[in-house]
Write a protein that holds these residues in place. Sequence first.
Motif, short mmCIF file in Angstrom:
data_model
loop_
_atom_site.label_atom_id
_atom_site.label_comp_id
_atom_site.label_asym_id
_atom_site.label_seq_id
_atom_site.Cartn_x
_atom_site.Cartn_y
_atom_site.Cartn_z
N GLN A 38 53.93 41.19 11.67
CA GLN A 38 53.40 40.37 12.77
C GLN A 38 52.12 40.99 13.32
OE1 GLN A 38 52.92 37.50 14.01
NE2 GLN A 38 54.93 37.10 14.88
N MET A 39 52.13 42.30 13.51
CA MET A 39 50.93 42.98 13.99
C MET A 39 49.78 42.80 13.00
SD MET A 39 52.66 46.51 15.34
CE MET A 39 53.98 46.49 16.57
N LEU A 40 50.09 42.89 11.71
CA LEU A 40 49.06 42.72 10.69
C LEU A 40 48.50 41.29 10.72
CD1 LEU A 40 47.42 43.59 8.24
CD2 LEU A 40 49.45 43.17 6.81
N SER A 41 49.37 40.31 10.91
CA SER A 41 48.92 38.93 10.95
C SER A 41 48.00 38.68 12.15
CB SER A 41 50.14 38.00 11.01
OG SER A 41 49.76 36.65 10.91
N ILE A 42 48.35 39.25 13.31
CA ILE A 42 47.49 39.11 14.49
C ILE A 42 46.16 39.82 14.26
CG2 ILE A 42 47.23 39.68 16.93
CD1 ILE A 42 50.31 39.44 17.17
N ALA A 43 46.22 41.04 13.71
CA ALA A 43 44.98 41.79 13.45
C ALA A 43 44.08 41.04 12.49
CB ALA A 43 45.34 43.16 12.88
N ARG A 44 44.64 40.47 11.45
CA ARG A 44 43.84 39.72 10.47
C ARG A 44 43.20 38.51 11.11
NH1 ARG A 44 47.22 37.70 5.53
NH2 ARG A 44 47.89 36.27 7.14
N ALA A 45 43.95 37.81 12.00
CA ALA A 45 43.39 36.65 12.69
C ALA A 45 42.22 37.06 13.59
CB ALA A 45 44.48 35.95 13.51
N GLY A 86 36.19 28.68 14.91
CA GLY A 86 36.53 29.66 15.94
C GLY A 86 37.96 29.61 16.43
N VAL A 87 38.86 29.03 15.63
CA VAL A 87 40.27 28.97 15.98
C VAL A 87 41.04 29.93 15.07
CG1 VAL A 87 42.32 27.53 16.20
CG2 VAL A 87 40.06 26.57 16.71
N GLY A 88 41.59 30.99 15.64
CA GLY A 88 42.42 31.92 14.88
C GLY A 88 43.87 31.47 14.92
N TYR A 89 44.60 31.69 13.84
CA TYR A 89 45.96 31.15 13.72
C TYR A 89 46.90 32.21 13.17
CZ TYR A 89 49.70 28.00 11.99
OH TYR A 89 50.89 27.38 11.73
N VAL A 90 47.97 32.47 13.93
CA VAL A 90 49.03 33.38 13.48
C VAL A 90 50.30 32.56 13.37
CG1 VAL A 90 50.31 35.50 13.95
CG2 VAL A 90 47.91 35.31 14.65
N PRO A 91 50.68 32.11 12.15
CA PRO A 91 51.85 31.25 12.00
C PRO A 91 53.14 32.02 12.22
CG PRO A 91 50.98 31.83 9.86
CD PRO A 91 50.01 32.38 10.87
N GLU A 92 54.20 31.29 12.46
CA GLU A 92 55.50 31.90 12.71
C GLU A 92 55.97 32.74 11.52
OE1 GLU A 92 59.98 30.48 14.14
OE2 GLU A 92 58.46 29.01 13.56
N ASP A 93 55.63 32.32 10.31
CA ASP A 93 56.09 33.04 9.12
C ASP A 93 55.11 34.11 8.64
OD1 ASP A 93 54.13 31.33 8.24
OD2 ASP A 93 55.37 30.28 6.78
N ARG A 94 54.07 34.39 9.43
CA ARG A 94 53.13 35.51 9.26
C ARG A 94 52.21 35.40 8.06
NH1 ARG A 94 58.57 38.47 10.59
NH2 ARG A 94 58.57 38.03 12.82
N ARG A 95 52.73 35.13 6.88
CA ARG A 95 51.92 34.87 5.68
C ARG A 95 50.96 36.01 5.33
NH1 ARG A 95 50.30 28.53 6.77
NH2 ARG A 95 52.36 27.92 7.51
N VAL A 96 51.46 37.22 5.37
CA VAL A 96 50.64 38.32 4.88
C VAL A 96 50.66 38.30 3.36
CG1 VAL A 96 51.10 39.73 6.91
CG2 VAL A 96 52.58 39.95 4.91
N PHE A 97 49.67 38.94 2.75
CA PHE A 97 49.64 39.05 1.29
C PHE A 97 50.48 40.26 0.90
CE2 PHE A 97 45.68 36.87 2.43
CZ PHE A 97 45.80 35.75 1.64
N ALA A 98 51.70 39.97 0.41
CA ALA A 98 52.70 41.02 0.22
C ALA A 98 52.27 42.09 -0.77
CB ALA A 98 54.02 40.39 -0.23
N LEU A 122 45.74 31.16 18.29
CA LEU A 122 47.03 30.48 18.34
C LEU A 122 48.11 31.43 17.83
CD1 LEU A 122 46.01 27.07 16.68
CD2 LEU A 122 45.80 27.73 19.09
N LEU A 123 49.12 31.69 18.65
CA LEU A 123 50.22 32.57 18.27
C LEU A 123 51.51 31.77 18.31
CD1 LEU A 123 49.30 35.70 20.46
CD2 LEU A 123 48.84 35.38 18.03
N ASP A 124 52.11 31.56 17.14
CA ASP A 124 53.32 30.75 17.05
C ASP A 124 54.55 31.66 17.02
OD1 ASP A 124 55.12 28.74 16.75
OD2 ASP A 124 54.47 28.11 14.75
N GLU A 125 55.31 31.64 18.12
CA GLU A 125 56.52 32.48 18.26
C GLU A 125 56.23 33.92 17.82
OE1 GLU A 125 59.19 31.46 19.67
OE2 GLU A 125 59.35 29.30 19.40
#
Length: 235
Positions: free
Chosen positions: A141-148, A78-90, A157-160
Amino acid sequence: MLEIRNLHAAYGKAEVLNGVDISAAPGEVVCLIGRNGVGKSSTMKSIVRDQIAVTGGEILFEGSPLTGLRPHEVIRRGVGYVPEDRRVFASLSVLENLRVPRPVAAQDRRRWSVDEVFALFPQLHDYRHRKAGVMSGGEQQMLSIARALLTCPKLLLLDEPHEGLAPKIAEEVVDAILALKREGVSMIVSEQALNTIRRCADRVHVIDRGATVWAGTVDGFYADPEITRKYLMVQ
Protein backbone atom coordinates in the motif's frame (compact mmCIF):
# COMPACT_ATOMS: atom_id res chain seq x y z
CA MET A 1 -10.82 21.42 -8.41
CA LEU A 2 -13.11 18.40 -8.88
CA GLU A 3 -16.85 18.56 -9.51
CA ILE A 4 -18.95 15.44 -10.00
CA ARG A 5 -22.60 16.08 -10.84
CA ASN A 6 -25.34 13.45 -11.01
CA LEU A 7 -22.89 10.70 -11.94
CA HIS A 8 -24.29 7.45 -13.34
CA ALA A 9 -22.05 4.48 -14.14
CA ALA A 10 -22.33 0.78 -14.92
CA TYR A 11 -20.42 -2.45 -15.28
CA GLY A 12 -21.85 -3.82 -18.49
CA LYS A 13 -25.62 -3.56 -18.12
CA ALA A 14 -25.53 -3.38 -14.33
CA GLU A 15 -25.91 0.20 -13.14
CA VAL A 16 -24.01 0.79 -9.89
CA LEU A 17 -24.07 4.60 -9.62
CA ASN A 18 -27.26 6.59 -10.06
CA GLY A 19 -26.74 10.10 -8.73
CA VAL A 20 -23.33 10.75 -7.15
CA ASP A 21 -22.43 14.39 -6.45
CA ILE A 22 -18.97 15.23 -5.10
CA SER A 23 -16.77 18.29 -4.93
CA ALA A 24 -13.19 18.78 -3.77
CA ALA A 25 -11.34 22.09 -3.47
CA PRO A 26 -7.55 22.60 -3.70
CA GLY A 27 -5.77 21.46 -0.54
CA GLU A 28 -8.88 19.73 0.79
CA VAL A 29 -9.29 16.15 2.04
CA VAL A 30 -12.74 14.75 1.24
CA CYS A 31 -13.83 11.39 2.61
CA LEU A 32 -16.33 9.20 0.76
CA ILE A 33 -18.03 7.02 3.31
CA GLY A 34 -20.61 4.27 3.35
CA ARG A 35 -20.89 0.56 3.87
CA ASN A 36 -19.26 -1.96 1.56
CA GLY A 37 -20.83 -2.23 -1.87
CA VAL A 38 -22.63 1.14 -1.93
CA GLY A 39 -20.53 2.68 -4.73
CA LYS A 40 -17.44 4.26 -3.17
CA SER A 41 -14.90 2.31 -5.23
CA SER A 42 -17.05 2.62 -8.34
CA THR A 43 -17.01 6.40 -7.92
CA MET A 44 -13.21 6.37 -7.76
CA LYS A 45 -13.03 4.13 -10.82
CA SER A 46 -15.39 6.40 -12.74
CA ILE A 47 -13.07 9.37 -12.25
CA VAL A 48 -10.11 7.54 -13.82
CA ARG A 49 -12.12 5.31 -16.20
CA ASP A 50 -10.97 2.10 -14.51
CA GLN A 51 -13.02 -0.72 -16.08
CA ILE A 52 -16.35 1.08 -15.66
CA ALA A 53 -18.59 2.94 -18.10
CA VAL A 54 -19.87 6.40 -17.21
CA THR A 55 -23.43 6.53 -18.53
CA GLY A 56 -24.55 9.95 -17.33
CA GLY A 57 -23.64 13.09 -15.45
CA GLU A 58 -20.48 15.20 -15.42
CA ILE A 59 -16.94 14.82 -14.08
CA LEU A 60 -15.05 18.12 -14.24
CA PHE A 61 -11.43 18.53 -13.21
CA GLU A 62 -10.24 22.12 -13.01
CA GLY A 63 -13.23 23.06 -15.14
CA SER A 64 -12.54 20.58 -17.96
CA PRO A 65 -14.50 17.36 -18.52
CA LEU A 66 -12.79 14.03 -18.00
CA THR A 67 -15.49 12.20 -19.93
CA GLY A 68 -14.07 10.38 -22.93
CA LEU A 69 -10.47 10.38 -21.73
CA ARG A 70 -8.54 7.15 -21.37
CA PRO A 71 -7.13 6.23 -17.93
CA HIS A 72 -3.57 7.34 -18.68
CA GLU A 73 -4.88 10.65 -20.02
CA VAL A 74 -6.73 11.30 -16.77
CA ILE A 75 -3.54 10.56 -14.82
CA ARG A 76 -1.57 12.92 -17.06
CA ARG A 77 -4.11 15.65 -16.34
CA GLY A 78 -3.07 15.47 -12.68
CA VAL A 79 -5.23 12.82 -11.00
CA GLY A 80 -3.27 10.23 -9.00
CA TYR A 81 -5.00 6.93 -8.26
CA VAL A 82 -4.32 4.33 -5.58
CA PRO A 83 -6.80 1.46 -6.14
CA GLU A 84 -8.02 -0.79 -3.37
CA ASP A 85 -6.10 -3.76 -4.80
CA ARG A 86 -2.82 -1.72 -5.00
CA ARG A 87 -1.66 -3.20 -8.34
CA VAL A 88 2.06 -3.13 -7.74
CA PHE A 89 4.30 -4.89 -10.25
CA ALA A 90 5.04 -8.04 -8.26
CA SER A 91 8.12 -9.12 -10.24
CA LEU A 92 9.79 -5.70 -10.01
CA SER A 93 11.71 -4.30 -7.07
CA VAL A 94 10.48 -1.31 -5.09
CA LEU A 95 12.89 0.96 -6.96
CA GLU A 96 11.80 -0.43 -10.31
CA ASN A 97 8.14 0.15 -9.41
CA LEU A 98 8.95 3.75 -8.53
CA ARG A 99 10.69 4.29 -11.86
CA VAL A 100 7.58 3.32 -13.82
CA PRO A 101 5.73 6.71 -13.66
CA ARG A 102 6.68 9.09 -16.46
CA PRO A 103 7.72 12.57 -15.27
CA VAL A 104 5.26 15.36 -16.00
CA ALA A 105 6.78 18.62 -17.27
CA ALA A 106 4.22 20.99 -15.74
CA GLN A 107 5.11 24.17 -13.89
CA ASP A 108 1.98 24.10 -11.72
CA ARG A 109 2.63 20.66 -10.25
CA ARG A 110 4.28 19.66 -6.99
CA ARG A 111 7.15 17.48 -8.17
CA TRP A 112 7.92 14.46 -5.99
CA SER A 113 11.28 12.70 -6.07
CA VAL A 114 12.08 9.12 -5.11
CA ASP A 115 14.03 10.42 -2.12
CA GLU A 116 10.98 12.37 -0.93
CA VAL A 117 8.69 9.35 -1.06
CA PHE A 118 11.35 7.35 0.76
CA ALA A 119 11.30 10.05 3.47
CA LEU A 120 7.51 9.65 3.66
CA PHE A 121 7.75 5.85 3.80
CA PRO A 122 11.15 4.87 5.30
CA GLN A 123 10.31 1.16 5.03
CA LEU A 124 10.36 1.47 1.25
CA HIS A 125 13.94 2.73 1.35
CA ASP A 126 14.95 -0.22 3.52
CA TYR A 127 13.28 -2.62 1.06
CA ARG A 128 14.15 -0.74 -2.14
CA HIS A 129 15.77 -3.79 -3.75
CA ARG A 130 13.08 -6.23 -2.61
CA LYS A 131 10.54 -7.63 -5.08
CA ALA A 132 7.16 -6.02 -4.53
CA GLY A 133 5.39 -9.37 -4.72
CA VAL A 134 6.95 -10.63 -1.47
CA MET A 135 6.11 -7.52 0.53
CA SER A 136 3.29 -7.32 3.07
CA GLY A 137 -0.04 -5.75 2.21
CA GLY A 138 0.86 -2.63 4.16
CA GLU A 139 4.20 -2.26 2.42
CA GLN A 140 2.51 -2.69 -0.96
CA GLN A 141 0.00 0.00 0.00
CA MET A 142 2.82 2.39 0.84
CA LEU A 143 4.49 1.55 -2.47
CA SER A 144 1.25 2.18 -4.37
CA ILE A 145 0.82 5.60 -2.73
CA ALA A 146 4.48 6.48 -3.36
CA ARG A 147 4.21 5.49 -7.01
CA ALA A 148 1.06 7.61 -7.43
CA LEU A 149 2.85 10.64 -5.95
CA LEU A 150 5.57 10.29 -8.57
CA THR A 151 2.96 10.99 -11.26
CA CYS A 152 2.91 14.56 -9.82
CA PRO A 153 -0.83 14.59 -9.02
CA LYS A 154 -2.84 17.69 -8.23
CA LEU A 155 -5.52 15.41 -6.76
CA LEU A 156 -4.86 12.02 -5.16
CA LEU A 157 -7.57 9.33 -5.00
CA LEU A 158 -7.11 6.77 -2.22
CA ASP A 159 -9.54 3.85 -2.31
CA GLU A 160 -9.81 2.16 1.12
CA PRO A 161 -6.14 2.89 1.90
CA HIS A 162 -5.85 0.69 4.97
CA GLU A 163 -8.38 -2.02 4.14
CA GLY A 164 -7.16 -5.37 5.51
CA LEU A 165 -4.01 -3.96 7.12
CA ALA A 166 -2.76 -4.70 10.62
CA PRO A 167 -3.64 -1.87 13.04
CA LYS A 168 -0.05 -0.65 13.41
CA ILE A 169 0.49 -0.51 9.65
CA ALA A 170 -2.91 1.10 9.11
CA GLU A 171 -1.92 3.83 11.55
CA GLU A 172 1.28 4.46 9.59
CA VAL A 173 -0.76 4.87 6.41
CA VAL A 174 -3.02 7.38 8.18
CA ASP A 175 0.07 9.25 9.39
CA ALA A 176 1.24 9.44 5.78
CA ILE A 177 -2.14 10.85 4.69
CA LEU A 178 -1.81 13.53 7.38
CA ALA A 179 1.73 14.33 6.20
CA LEU A 180 0.43 14.75 2.64
CA LYS A 181 -2.38 16.96 3.94
CA ARG A 182 0.20 19.20 5.61
CA GLU A 183 1.96 19.39 2.24
CA GLY A 184 -1.28 20.73 0.76
CA VAL A 185 -2.05 17.62 -1.33
CA SER A 186 -5.72 17.48 -2.34
CA MET A 187 -7.21 14.05 -1.66
CA ILE A 188 -10.40 12.07 -1.99
CA VAL A 189 -10.31 9.11 0.38
CA SER A 190 -12.78 6.23 0.36
CA GLU A 191 -13.13 5.32 4.01
CA GLN A 192 -15.18 3.60 6.69
CA ALA A 193 -12.99 4.01 9.78
CA LEU A 194 -14.41 6.77 11.97
CA ASN A 195 -11.03 7.56 13.52
CA THR A 196 -9.48 8.16 10.10
CA ILE A 197 -12.38 10.38 9.05
CA ARG A 198 -12.08 12.43 12.24
CA ARG A 199 -8.31 12.85 11.87
CA CYS A 200 -8.04 13.48 8.14
CA ALA A 201 -11.22 14.84 6.59
CA ASP A 202 -12.23 18.42 5.93
CA ARG A 203 -15.54 17.39 4.38
CA VAL A 204 -17.57 14.19 4.08
CA HIS A 205 -19.78 12.78 1.34
CA VAL A 206 -21.97 9.83 2.30
CA ILE A 207 -22.83 7.37 -0.47
CA ASP A 208 -25.63 4.83 -0.22
CA ARG A 209 -27.03 2.59 -2.96
CA GLY A 210 -25.06 4.38 -5.65
CA ALA A 211 -26.02 7.95 -4.80
CA THR A 212 -24.85 10.78 -2.56
CA VAL A 213 -27.24 11.02 0.38
CA TRP A 214 -25.43 13.54 2.60
CA ALA A 215 -22.58 16.04 2.25
CA GLY A 216 -21.06 18.48 4.69
CA THR A 217 -18.18 19.32 6.98
CA VAL A 218 -16.58 16.72 9.21
CA ASP A 219 -17.90 18.63 12.24
CA GLY A 220 -21.40 18.47 10.79
CA PHE A 221 -20.98 14.75 10.24
CA TYR A 222 -20.04 14.10 13.86
CA ALA A 223 -22.75 16.42 15.14
CA ASP A 224 -25.40 14.04 13.80
CA PRO A 225 -24.87 10.49 15.12
CA GLU A 226 -27.89 9.32 13.12
CA ILE A 227 -25.80 9.57 9.93
CA THR A 228 -23.25 7.14 11.33
CA ARG A 229 -25.91 4.76 12.58
CA LYS A 230 -27.85 4.77 9.33
CA TYR A 231 -25.06 4.66 6.76
CA LEU A 232 -22.03 3.05 8.42
CA MET A 233 -23.28 0.58 11.02
CA VAL A 234 -23.99 -2.97 9.92
CA GLN A 235 -27.74 -3.59 9.96
